[in-house]
Design a protein around this motif. Structure first.
Motif, short mmCIF file in Angstrom:
data_model
loop_
_atom_site.label_atom_id
_atom_site.label_comp_id
_atom_site.label_asym_id
_atom_site.label_seq_id
_atom_site.Cartn_x
_atom_site.Cartn_y
_atom_site.Cartn_z
N THR A 123 -6.96 -2.74 6.71
CA THR A 123 -6.30 -2.38 6.43
C THR A 123 -4.87 -2.62 6.78
OG1 THR A 123 -7.31 0.02 6.88
CG2 THR A 123 -5.68 0.56 7.02
N TYR A 124 -4.20 -2.40 6.48
CA TYR A 124 -2.60 -2.83 6.03
C TYR A 124 -1.33 -1.70 6.40
CZ TYR A 124 -4.42 -6.83 3.95
OH TYR A 124 -5.30 -7.57 3.33
N ARG A 125 -0.15 -1.78 7.50
CA ARG A 125 0.17 -0.64 8.14
C ARG A 125 1.45 -0.65 6.94
NH1 ARG A 125 5.03 -1.41 10.49
NH2 ARG A 125 4.86 -3.90 11.39
N PHE A 126 1.67 0.35 6.22
CA PHE A 126 2.62 0.88 5.24
C PHE A 126 4.02 0.14 5.74
CE2 PHE A 126 5.63 3.32 3.85
CZ PHE A 126 5.20 3.36 1.93
N LEU A 127 5.03 -0.47 4.86
CA LEU A 127 5.67 -1.73 5.55
C LEU A 127 6.07 -2.68 5.55
CD1 LEU A 127 8.13 1.26 4.92
CD2 LEU A 127 7.60 0.18 2.93
N SER A 128 4.51 -2.61 6.18
CA SER A 128 5.05 -4.38 7.10
C SER A 128 5.03 -5.88 5.93
CB SER A 128 3.09 -4.41 8.25
OG SER A 128 2.74 -4.75 7.16
N ALA A 129 5.37 -6.38 6.43
CA ALA A 129 4.95 -8.14 5.73
C ALA A 129 3.99 -8.18 5.54
CB ALA A 129 5.67 -9.00 6.49
N GLU A 130 2.57 -7.61 5.99
CA GLU A 130 1.05 -8.03 5.26
C GLU A 130 1.12 -6.84 4.68
OE1 GLU A 130 2.31 -9.45 9.67
OE2 GLU A 130 1.98 -7.26 8.93
N TRP A 131 1.28 -6.46 4.36
CA TRP A 131 1.08 -4.64 3.99
C TRP A 131 1.85 -5.55 2.55
CZ3 TRP A 131 4.77 -1.67 0.94
CH2 TRP A 131 4.28 -0.48 0.60
N ALA A 132 3.49 -5.56 2.39
CA ALA A 132 4.01 -6.18 1.55
C ALA A 132 2.93 -7.12 0.55
CB ALA A 132 5.66 -6.51 1.79
N GLU A 133 2.55 -8.35 1.52
CA GLU A 133 2.02 -8.84 0.49
C GLU A 133 0.78 -9.61 0.35
OE1 GLU A 133 0.48 -12.91 -1.14
OE2 GLU A 133 2.93 -12.33 -0.60
N ALA A 134 -0.07 -8.10 0.61
CA ALA A 134 -0.92 -7.08 0.08
C ALA A 134 -0.79 -6.47 -1.07
CB ALA A 134 -1.92 -6.80 1.03
N ALA A 135 0.00 -5.64 -1.43
CA ALA A 135 0.66 -5.01 -1.99
C ALA A 135 0.82 -5.83 -3.70
CB ALA A 135 1.67 -4.39 -2.26
N ARG A 136 1.67 -7.19 -2.94
CA ARG A 136 2.07 -7.62 -4.52
C ARG A 136 0.62 -8.37 -4.61
NH1 ARG A 136 0.91 -13.04 -6.07
NH2 ARG A 136 0.68 -13.40 -4.00
N ASP A 137 -0.41 -9.33 -4.42
CA ASP A 137 -1.64 -9.67 -4.95
C ASP A 137 -2.10 -8.77 -5.91
OD1 ASP A 137 -3.17 -11.49 -4.49
OD2 ASP A 137 -5.32 -10.02 -3.63
N ARG A 138 -2.67 -7.51 -5.42
CA ARG A 138 -3.06 -6.19 -5.77
C ARG A 138 -2.94 -6.18 -6.99
NH1 ARG A 138 -6.09 -5.21 -8.29
NH2 ARG A 138 -7.48 -3.90 -8.22
N ILE A 139 -1.14 -6.28 -7.09
CA ILE A 139 -0.76 -5.62 -8.01
C ILE A 139 -0.57 -7.06 -9.08
CG2 ILE A 139 1.77 -5.23 -9.24
CD1 ILE A 139 1.88 -3.78 -6.39
N ASP A 140 -0.86 -8.02 -8.64
CA ASP A 140 -0.76 -9.42 -9.49
C ASP A 140 -2.10 -9.09 -10.62
OD1 ASP A 140 0.99 -11.71 -10.93
OD2 ASP A 140 -0.34 -12.81 -9.59
N ARG A 141 -3.54 -8.78 -9.46
CA ARG A 141 -4.58 -8.80 -10.26
C ARG A 141 -5.07 -7.81 -11.34
NH1 ARG A 141 -8.37 -8.17 -5.66
NH2 ARG A 141 -6.59 -7.40 -4.01
N GLY A 142 -3.63 -7.05 -11.00
CA GLY A 142 -3.96 -6.01 -12.42
C GLY A 142 -4.87 -4.88 -11.67
N PRO A 143 -5.26 -4.17 -12.95
CA PRO A 143 -6.36 -3.11 -12.86
C PRO A 143 -7.33 -3.32 -12.62
CG PRO A 143 -5.99 -3.10 -15.26
CD PRO A 143 -4.54 -4.36 -14.40
N SER A 144 -8.14 -1.80 -11.82
CA SER A 144 -9.33 -2.62 -11.31
C SER A 144 -10.55 -2.29 -12.89
CB SER A 144 -9.94 -1.28 -10.28
OG SER A 144 -10.02 -0.27 -11.07
N GLU A 145 -11.81 -2.61 -12.19
CA GLU A 145 -12.63 -3.10 -13.86
C GLU A 145 -12.48 -1.26 -14.09
OE1 GLU A 145 -14.11 -5.09 -15.72
OE2 GLU A 145 -12.91 -6.67 -14.26
N GLU A 146 -12.99 -0.57 -12.92
CA GLU A 146 -12.98 1.15 -13.45
C GLU A 146 -12.34 1.84 -14.21
OE1 GLU A 146 -12.89 5.21 -10.56
OE2 GLU A 146 -14.13 3.08 -9.69
N THR A 147 -10.82 1.20 -13.89
CA THR A 147 -9.68 1.49 -14.38
C THR A 147 -9.53 1.05 -15.91
OG1 THR A 147 -7.83 1.89 -12.73
CG2 THR A 147 -6.47 1.93 -14.10
N LEU A 148 -10.45 -0.26 -15.74
CA LEU A 148 -9.99 -0.56 -17.20
C LEU A 148 -10.87 0.05 -18.45
CD1 LEU A 148 -10.32 -4.17 -16.78
CD2 LEU A 148 -8.12 -3.71 -17.42
N ALA A 149 -12.14 0.80 -17.52
CA ALA A 149 -13.22 1.43 -18.93
C ALA A 149 -12.75 2.62 -19.17
CB ALA A 149 -14.07 1.09 -17.58
#
Length: 152
Positions: free
Chosen positions: A6-32
């Protein structure tokens, strides 16, 4: 069973996790859940996408922090946190309250409704250009919600 990071909101680690997750795009469940033609439109919008977003978190005292995301040719290439009082340069500045973001990460707000109901408001940037790609933005929000986030 593996513990989820779990990442603390607005921390540098959270920002990087957010960038990575957004870059990967939608989940398989969302795609379906949506038609292939919708995802084709999202892919066509994302392909050349090269803008910057500053997702603002406005506190009750009026101070605002931002998650600044840089898109380069469809890749979410960089993320940083901009502290209150620091200059914000972005193609699109989108603002929400801390309460809105807290409800968002708790799964209590619908991504489309957040934009339509102006819980997230475009406060700077070309509205026509932004809204041409609004569904890409909304799907990026859906990916962002998947980042395990704590507010403590």
């Amino acid at each position: 069973m593996t513990a989820v990071q779990t990442y603390r909101f607005l921390s540098a680690e959270w920002a990087e996790a957010a960038r990575d997750r957004i870059d990967r795009g939608p989940s398989e469940e969302t795609l379906a859940r949506k038609q292939d033609s919708y995802w084709e439109w999202i892919a066509a919008t994302r392909g050349p996408y090269s803008f910057t977003w500053a997702l603002g978190v406005q506190e009750r005292d009026g101070s605002t922090s931002y998650l600044h995301l840089t898109w380069r040719e469809g890749e979410c290439a960089a993320a940083e946190i901009i502290a209150p009082g620091e200059p914000v340069a972005a193609d699109f500045v989108i603002l929400g309250t801390r309460d809105t973001w807290r409800q968002f990460f708790a799964g209590q707000l619908n991504h489309q409704r957040m934009v339509v109901d102006k819980q997230l408001r475009l406060v700077r940037g070309d509205a026509l250009v932004f809204f041409r790609g609004v569904f890409f933005f909304i799907e990026s929000l859906a990916a962002l919600e998947l980042v395990p986030t704590s507010f403590d």
